[in-house]
Design an enzyme around this catalytic site. Sequence first.
Site, PDB file in Angstrom:
ATOM      1  N   ASP A 208      11.504  51.074  10.198  1.00 23.92           N
ATOM      2  CA  ASP A 208      11.179  50.542  11.515  1.00 23.92           C
ATOM      3  C   ASP A 208       9.695  50.733  11.845  1.00 23.92           C
ATOM      4  O   ASP A 208       9.138  51.813  11.602  1.00 23.92           O
ATOM      5  CB  ASP A 208      12.048  51.276  12.551  1.00 23.92           C
ATOM      6  CG  ASP A 208      11.975  50.625  13.909  1.00 23.92           C
ATOM      7  OD1 ASP A 208      12.347  49.447  14.019  1.00 23.92           O
ATOM      8  OD2 ASP A 208      11.537  51.296  14.872  1.00 23.92           O
ATOM      9  N   GLU A 276       8.866  47.407   8.040  1.00 26.45           N
ATOM     10  CA  GLU A 276       8.616  46.430   9.107  1.00 26.45           C
ATOM     11  C   GLU A 276       7.132  46.479   9.461  1.00 26.45           C
ATOM     12  O   GLU A 276       6.648  47.435  10.068  1.00 26.45           O
ATOM     13  CB  GLU A 276       9.451  46.766  10.352  1.00 26.45           C
ATOM     14  CG  GLU A 276       9.334  45.669  11.389  1.00 26.45           C
ATOM     15  CD  GLU A 276       9.828  46.062  12.784  1.00 26.45           C
ATOM     16  OE1 GLU A 276      10.046  45.155  13.595  1.00 26.45           O
ATOM     17  OE2 GLU A 276       9.962  47.266  13.069  1.00 26.45           O
TER      18      GLU A 276
HETATM   19  C1  NOJ Z   1      11.421  47.364  15.836  1.00 25.36           C
HETATM   20  C2  NOJ Z   1      12.878  47.062  15.893  1.00 25.36           C
HETATM   21  O1  NOJ Z   1      13.155  45.975  15.060  1.00 25.36           O
HETATM   22  C3  NOJ Z   1      13.190  46.797  17.344  1.00 25.36           C
HETATM   23  O2  NOJ Z   1      14.486  46.306  17.511  1.00 25.36           O
HETATM   24  C4  NOJ Z   1      12.969  48.075  18.115  1.00 25.36           C
HETATM   25  O3  NOJ Z   1      13.168  47.826  19.492  1.00 25.36           O
HETATM   26  C5  NOJ Z   1      11.556  48.605  17.902  1.00 25.36           C
HETATM   27  N1  NOJ Z   1      11.181  48.583  16.525  1.00 25.36           N
HETATM   28  C6  NOJ Z   1      11.438  50.027  18.373  1.00 25.36           C
HETATM   29  O4  NOJ Z   1      12.128  50.872  17.479  1.00 25.36           O
END
Ligand code: NOJ
Length: 546
Positions: A208, A276
């Site tokens: 993440d 990500e």
């Molecule tokens: C990215 C995630 O994909 C999203 O859903 C989340 O709200 C944020 N990171 C914070 O963790």
Amino acid sequence: MSLPWWQTGVVYQIYPRSFQDSNGDGVGDLDGITARLDYLADLGIDAVWISPFYPSPMADFGYDVADFCDVDPLFGDLAAFDRLAAAAHARGLKLLLDWVPNHSSDRHPWFQESRASRDSTRRDWYVWRDPAPGTGPGTGQPPRPPNNWLSAFGGPAWTWDKSTKQFYLHSFLKEQPDLNWRHPPLRAAMLDTLRFWMARGADGFRIDVAHFILKDPELRDNPPNSAPSGGHKPTAAYDTLLHVHDKGHPDVHEAFAEVRAVVDGYDERERVTLGEIHEYDLERWATYYGRPDADGRPQGLHMPINFGLLQTPWTAEGVRAHVDAVERLVPEGAWPNYVLGNHDERRLATRLGPAEARLGAVLLLTLRGTPTLYYGDELGIPDVDVPMEKRRDPAGITSGVPALGRDSGRTPMAWDASPSAGFSAAAPGNLWLPLHPDHAVLNVATEGEDPASMLTLYRRLLHLRRTTPVLQQAGAYRPLDGTPSSVFAYTRGEGDVLVALNFSPGEVPFSPPGGDAWSPLLSTHGPVSKNNLRAWEGVVLGRRDG
Ligand code: NOJ
């Protein structure tokens, strides 16, 4: 040379609240996923990535983790995870977990200890700072944050802690305090959480907001953004700054080299890290593959997720330019990847349109690189206009910008035409989010019978990919020049397979070079016609002697 599974395979993302409910509470769970593994194996995907299922107060639906090494009772328990891992592996499916290293929940015991006192041994596990000079206790001025950083979900990125009289940093909600990756004990504890899940069978991790974990150590102000771009769906306020100091510090690469060493070195199994990375400058994005080792193999993330196709104009020229750039910039020894949807985005079929989404499926599954599919996109589930009173996502509520809410793309999977679509024994009104309105038609059972459905197209594409080595393996990508302006065409391998995609609502003439050398393998529109491409048609052709 045969490639590791994470290069040849297709990843399928599950939002666990919405895939399958096994206990009738209206929310999906791990046993539900286990019960649906046959569907996934039959569909032809190779790996399942499950969004967070850890204990969580659910301020951000699981991305606020209160224990990195357990399962929230809403989703089951560790035994349910073990059943899922065993059942997935028995079917040859890999299991990827969502690892959330940038922040925890404010209810995590680490944070509770950290905020208890300035002398706590866990104080530095999070980022604490005094108020801006001349403000706060003893100055007669209310405490002001130490810098101008903003939360991606609205408001300042700092929250004042009255009892210890310092601010803590949160790049997202105030219930998601940022962990301090510059503090070795925190780093070690987080790396241990990877080992915990690998020991239980995890085949890898989606990481993440990977680019957020290291910030400017001096916490300098972000400069103003003179040309707000819209970036990754920021609030208007967030977009007024250039986010150069609050994420993406170069030290992040050394941290991911460490993560990779832990993941690669755990045992003899091949595992993957998918980070990500919302970085739309592709040159900067590509740096997350990491620096090469002595053998020239990049040592960062196995794959920084490439969100480019979500941002690129849906035209032949735009998509080709993106793919060409990815092909040029992915470092030697590293592997591309593409994605068209996830739990933070509007649904593919609505964002692009149903016919355009079919074209997208052909593109995604025939490019060189690892595709990630988002559950339900294989059915063409549309975005759901969730009524205001039923909205759940804080991104749309606390930010004050309802359009940032992500509920519309997180609604339950539809398995059949029954009232709750086979998702749950609960009544439709008791599901955590409403079903999409077309669920009587857009569901697995109904579409499975329909040769023209989106599901049938995905099944055929996944089958074709599996049985066509140049698509699945390292077969080169070569774009074709001289096509009509709405057509993006490319070959894979040594010209063994040709893909032609018509990005327009009108028919265009198109004859593949070498005419009769090709036989049709697949079209979005049924039988392939010889000298043209129909509106939004995508075709895959195989060279006869190939
Ligand atoms: C990215 C995630 O994909 C999203 O859903 C989340 O709200 C944020 N990171 C914070 O963790």
